[in-house]
Design an enzyme around this catalytic site. Sequence first.
Site, mmCIF file in Angstrom:
data_model
loop_
_atom_site.group_PDB
_atom_site.id
_atom_site.type_symbol
_atom_site.label_atom_id
_atom_site.label_comp_id
_atom_site.label_asym_id
_atom_site.label_seq_id
_atom_site.Cartn_x
_atom_site.Cartn_y
_atom_site.Cartn_z
ATOM 1 N N ILE A 12 40.214 -38.297 29.783
ATOM 2 C CA ILE A 12 41.599 -38.496 30.183
ATOM 3 C C ILE A 12 42.100 -39.873 29.776
ATOM 4 O O ILE A 12 43.238 -40.014 29.310
ATOM 5 C CB ILE A 12 41.735 -38.280 31.706
ATOM 6 C CG1 ILE A 12 41.532 -36.788 32.043
ATOM 7 C CG2 ILE A 12 43.097 -38.750 32.204
ATOM 8 C CD1 ILE A 12 41.385 -36.493 33.517
ATOM 9 N N ASP A 37 36.623 -50.197 29.108
ATOM 10 C CA ASP A 37 35.569 -49.205 29.323
ATOM 11 C C ASP A 37 34.217 -49.888 29.222
ATOM 12 O O ASP A 37 34.090 -50.920 28.558
ATOM 13 C CB ASP A 37 35.659 -48.074 28.286
ATOM 14 C CG ASP A 37 35.035 -46.772 28.782
ATOM 15 O OD1 ASP A 37 33.802 -46.725 28.949
ATOM 16 O OD2 ASP A 37 35.772 -45.810 29.006
ATOM 17 N N ASP A 60 32.228 -53.630 33.095
ATOM 18 C CA ASP A 60 31.469 -52.878 34.077
ATOM 19 C C ASP A 60 32.241 -52.988 35.382
ATOM 20 O O ASP A 60 32.194 -54.024 36.066
ATOM 21 C CB ASP A 60 30.064 -53.461 34.231
ATOM 22 C CG ASP A 60 29.214 -52.713 35.253
ATOM 23 O OD1 ASP A 60 29.760 -51.853 35.975
ATOM 24 O OD2 ASP A 60 28.007 -52.991 35.339
ATOM 25 N N ASN A 88 41.807 -45.296 35.823
ATOM 26 C CA ASN A 88 41.344 -43.942 35.500
ATOM 27 C C ASN A 88 39.827 -43.802 35.478
ATOM 28 O O ASN A 88 39.305 -42.701 35.702
ATOM 29 C CB ASN A 88 41.911 -43.553 34.126
ATOM 30 C CG ASN A 88 41.218 -42.341 33.545
ATOM 31 O OD1 ASN A 88 41.463 -41.205 33.942
ATOM 32 N ND2 ASN A 88 40.320 -42.581 32.588
ATOM 33 N N SER A 139 41.472 -36.617 42.061
ATOM 34 C CA SER A 139 40.965 -35.279 41.738
ATOM 35 C C SER A 139 41.420 -34.322 42.825
ATOM 36 O O SER A 139 41.597 -34.722 43.983
ATOM 37 C CB SER A 139 39.432 -35.288 41.670
ATOM 38 O OG SER A 139 38.917 -33.967 41.584
ATOM 39 N N TYR A 152 31.596 -37.563 45.418
ATOM 40 C CA TYR A 152 32.777 -37.636 44.545
ATOM 41 C C TYR A 152 34.032 -37.246 45.326
ATOM 42 O O TYR A 152 35.057 -37.938 45.260
ATOM 43 C CB TYR A 152 32.562 -36.707 43.365
ATOM 44 C CG TYR A 152 33.678 -36.665 42.348
ATOM 45 C CD1 TYR A 152 33.835 -37.701 41.429
ATOM 46 C CD2 TYR A 152 34.551 -35.589 42.273
ATOM 47 C CE1 TYR A 152 34.836 -37.659 40.473
ATOM 48 C CE2 TYR A 152 35.553 -35.542 41.323
ATOM 49 C CZ TYR A 152 35.695 -36.574 40.422
ATOM 50 O OH TYR A 152 36.694 -36.524 39.476
ATOM 51 N N LYS A 156 37.120 -39.883 45.979
ATOM 52 C CA LYS A 156 38.427 -39.545 45.417
ATOM 53 C C LYS A 156 39.478 -39.386 46.513
ATOM 54 O O LYS A 156 40.654 -39.731 46.322
ATOM 55 C CB LYS A 156 38.332 -38.275 44.576
ATOM 56 C CG LYS A 156 37.622 -38.481 43.247
ATOM 57 C CD LYS A 156 38.317 -39.516 42.376
ATOM 58 C CE LYS A 156 37.712 -39.618 40.983
ATOM 59 N NZ LYS A 156 38.400 -40.634 40.155
#
Length: 257
Positions: A12, A37, A60, A88, A139, A152, A156
């Site tokens: 994404i 990243d 990181d 993101n 999410s 997760y 989220k």
Amino acid sequence: MRTIVTGAASGIGRAVARRLASDAARAGEDLRIALLDIDASGVDDLARELGPGALAVQVDLGRDASLVQAVSTALDHLGGGLDGLVSNAGVISPAPLKDVRAEVWDRDFSINTRACLRLAQECYEALRGARGSIVVTASVSGTHPTADVGAYCSNKAAVSMLARQIAREWGPDGIRCNVVSPGSTFTGMTRAGLEKPGVMERRGAQVPLGRVGVPEDVAAVVAFLLGPDAAYVSGADIPVDGGWTAALMPKVSTVEA
């Protein structure tokens, strides 16, 4: 638009960066973007693809010193101002809750949730000066419990609330903050599961629009939320899932009842 995108090397994040570059070109504007990243070669490749206005920054996000330095480098590249922050980057460590190790929980939370707060804090002054916009990738698993990814789901859910809290507290400073919550989306993170025989077809059949999402579906919504057409949108959590979460009873018909 001066923008920072995290998790930009793939999935994404990469689609968001490409969409912003395409929109800038279409508008006749110079691209000004910092691509963050942990995958240095991935963001280097993307920066070369997008051209001289793009800067690759290895980071990181689980290490505060690395995050702070990366934001400083990005803001220098952008001239100190910031119109958009796309938080993101994320990780997922599948396991039943009874088996989740504390160190895995803490690591994932630090990247998926804590890093969003720290990025926003480090970018606050630049965003306030530009009356900028933050978009956070959460999410649908943040609102719908999902088997074997409880860590997760939890982080989220937390990052979605964090984003809405930012919208509430920083709105008077002119800063908007919104959330995109993708449903099943084909990315490097999900590829292994979705490419198992029959999985893509079964998953797509659960979605009212009849297919699994692609990163470009999410990128289009992110670009909208960053831009002027969303100038009065803040504190929203938009599912980008083809109607998946709206279809709680997809096989039940009132005609058949």
